[in-house]
Design a protein around this motif. Structure first.
Motif, short mmCIF file in Angstrom:
data_model
loop_
_atom_site.label_atom_id
_atom_site.label_comp_id
_atom_site.label_asym_id
_atom_site.label_seq_id
_atom_site.Cartn_x
_atom_site.Cartn_y
_atom_site.Cartn_z
N ARG A 88 0.82 -1.21 0.00
CA ARG A 88 0.00 0.00 0.00
C ARG A 88 0.85 1.26 0.00
N SER A 89 2.11 1.13 0.38
CA SER A 89 3.01 2.29 0.38
C SER A 89 3.63 2.54 -0.99
N GLY A 90 3.34 1.68 -1.97
CA GLY A 90 3.89 1.87 -3.31
C GLY A 90 5.19 1.13 -3.55
N ARG A 91 5.59 0.32 -2.59
CA ARG A 91 6.79 -0.49 -2.78
C ARG A 91 6.40 -1.94 -3.05
N PHE A 92 7.38 -2.84 -2.97
CA PHE A 92 7.13 -4.23 -3.32
C PHE A 92 7.84 -5.16 -2.34
N VAL A 93 7.28 -6.36 -2.18
CA VAL A 93 7.93 -7.38 -1.36
C VAL A 93 7.87 -8.72 -2.10
N GLY A 114 12.55 -4.54 3.15
CA GLY A 114 13.91 -4.46 3.66
C GLY A 114 13.97 -4.92 5.10
N CYS A 115 15.05 -4.55 5.79
CA CYS A 115 15.24 -5.01 7.17
C CYS A 115 16.28 -4.15 7.86
N LYS A 116 16.08 -3.88 9.15
CA LYS A 116 17.03 -3.09 9.93
C LYS A 116 18.17 -3.92 10.51
N GLY A 131 10.38 0.35 5.46
CA GLY A 131 9.09 0.46 6.12
C GLY A 131 8.46 -0.87 6.49
N ASN A 132 7.52 -0.80 7.45
CA ASN A 132 6.77 -1.97 7.88
C ASN A 132 5.62 -2.24 6.93
N LEU A 133 5.29 -3.50 6.77
CA LEU A 133 4.07 -3.86 6.05
C LEU A 133 2.88 -3.73 6.99
N MET A 163 9.45 -9.45 14.54
CA MET A 163 9.26 -8.83 15.85
C MET A 163 9.46 -7.31 15.81
N ASP A 164 10.09 -6.83 14.73
CA ASP A 164 10.27 -5.39 14.57
C ASP A 164 9.01 -4.74 13.99
#
Length: 347
Positions: A88-93, A114-116, A131-133, A163-164
């Motif tokens: 919904r943010s315009g990115r992809f997974v 992505g991931c921190k 960003g979070n999904l 968990m993040d």
């Protein structure tokens, strides 16, 4: 995907009932909506034929189902399929569908773009964090999967640290297991973590799903080099937390262990793993390392992996070597990445 409207996917039954009342419909309409979404997987509000036309129009003015089909699919020679889903943010997974023997099929879902955590051996961490999904984004990977009716298991082992993004992961797993939702047994769902201790504690207490911990080394200094998260939450402390809970019945605790040749595959590592996990009812999955650019690590040979498995099993820890799937389409463990897949850049 209509990002200007609120998604119904990801809402609980109580929220759908409250929504119905807020737009002038009887509360029971919320139950009808839940059945259309979670029971029948409709793709538009217009398909909800036992909701009046006026009420559908009222709903459609501000809401959408919130589902979106994958925009790309890559097929492996072993049957694995890697899908690219919009968010919904315009990115992809990326999401990986893994068919197995005996009519079993597992879906590896992502929880973040992505991931921190920036683990040395993981391609997802190299793309940074975008960003979070939302719960709708997470559930859409199941909802809009072409093979959704074949799924038997879901693992939260795709992009991101679950968990993040705990609130959305808990919401998604609650809807997957709710009687009015997918009505899955929580024993069909496994959620992984590097070991974010406080959030892991909350997850264990608020969910009945299986837990998988990314171990990769039992030695603090080495694990910190491989996984920067170790500096803030040592694996010994994570294990002490896990020992406070009962995993001896249906709920399963597992540890994921990627084996790097000449790094974490020695007899010393085997002994330290046994010492670390002493007293825990758990299993270990040994995973082959898949090379990624710019990382000075390589996979261990079969002999070393088998020796590690045999030692751990002989010392009371049920251990398996996980079969590698989808490596030819970069769908195997640690290879997922969508760094260049943004709405502006396209495919």
């Amino acid at each position: 995907m209509d990002a200007d409207k609120m998604p119904l996917l990801g809402m609980t039954l109580e929220e759908l009932k409250a929504l119905a009342k807020s737009v002038g419909m009887p509360a029971f309409t919320g139950g009808q909506i839940a059945k259309w979404i979670y029971g029948r997987h409709v793709r538009s509000i217009d398909e909800m034929t036992d909701v009046s036309r006026d009420n559908r129009a009222r709903l459609s003015a501000a809401y959408t189902v919130g589902c979106a089909a994958p925009i790309d699919a890559q097929h492996s020679k072993d049957g694995t399929v890697k899908y690219l889903f919009p968010t919904r943010s315009g990115r992809f997974v990326e999401t990986v569908y893994i068919p197995e023997e005996h009519d079993r099929a597992t879906l590896c879902v992502s929880s973040q773009v992505g991931c921190k955590m920036n683990c040395l051996f993981c391609q997802t961490g190299k793309q940074g964090f975008d960003g979070n999904l939302t719960a709708a984004d997470i559930l859409n990977q199941v909802y809009s999967l072409p093979e959704h009716d074949k799924l038997t298991n879901i693992v939260f082992m795709g992009q991101g640290e679950p968990m993040d993004n705990l609130d959305n992961v808990l919401r998604a797993t609650a809807l997957l297991t709710a009687p009015y939702g997918w009505a899955w047994s929580p024993k069909r769902i496994t959620v992984s973590s590097v070991g974010l201790k406080d959030k892991l504690k909350r997850f264990i207490e608020e969910s009945d799903c299986h837990v998988a911990i990314s171990l990769h080394s039992p030695i603090h200094e080495q694990r910190a080099q491989l996984m920067p998260a170790e500096r803030g939450m040592a694996i010994v402390d994570v294990v002490e937390l896990l020992k406070q809970y009962d995993f001896s019945h249906q709920r399963r605790l597992s540890f994921e262990y990627i084996v790097f040749g000449g790094v974490n595959d020695s007899p010393e590592h085997a002994r330290e793993i046994v010492k670390l996990l002493h007293g825990l009812d758990c299993r270990i999955n040994l995973i082959r390392f898949h090379q990624i650019p710019g990382v000075p690590l390589h996979g261990a040979d079969d002999r070393k992996m088998e020796a590690l498995r045999d030692y751990l099993t002989a010392h009371g820890i049920f251990t398996t070597i996980r079969a590698s799937r989808g490596e030819d389409i970069y769908a195997a463990c640690g290879l997922l990445s969508t760094a260049k897949k943004t709405a502006d850049e396209g495919l």
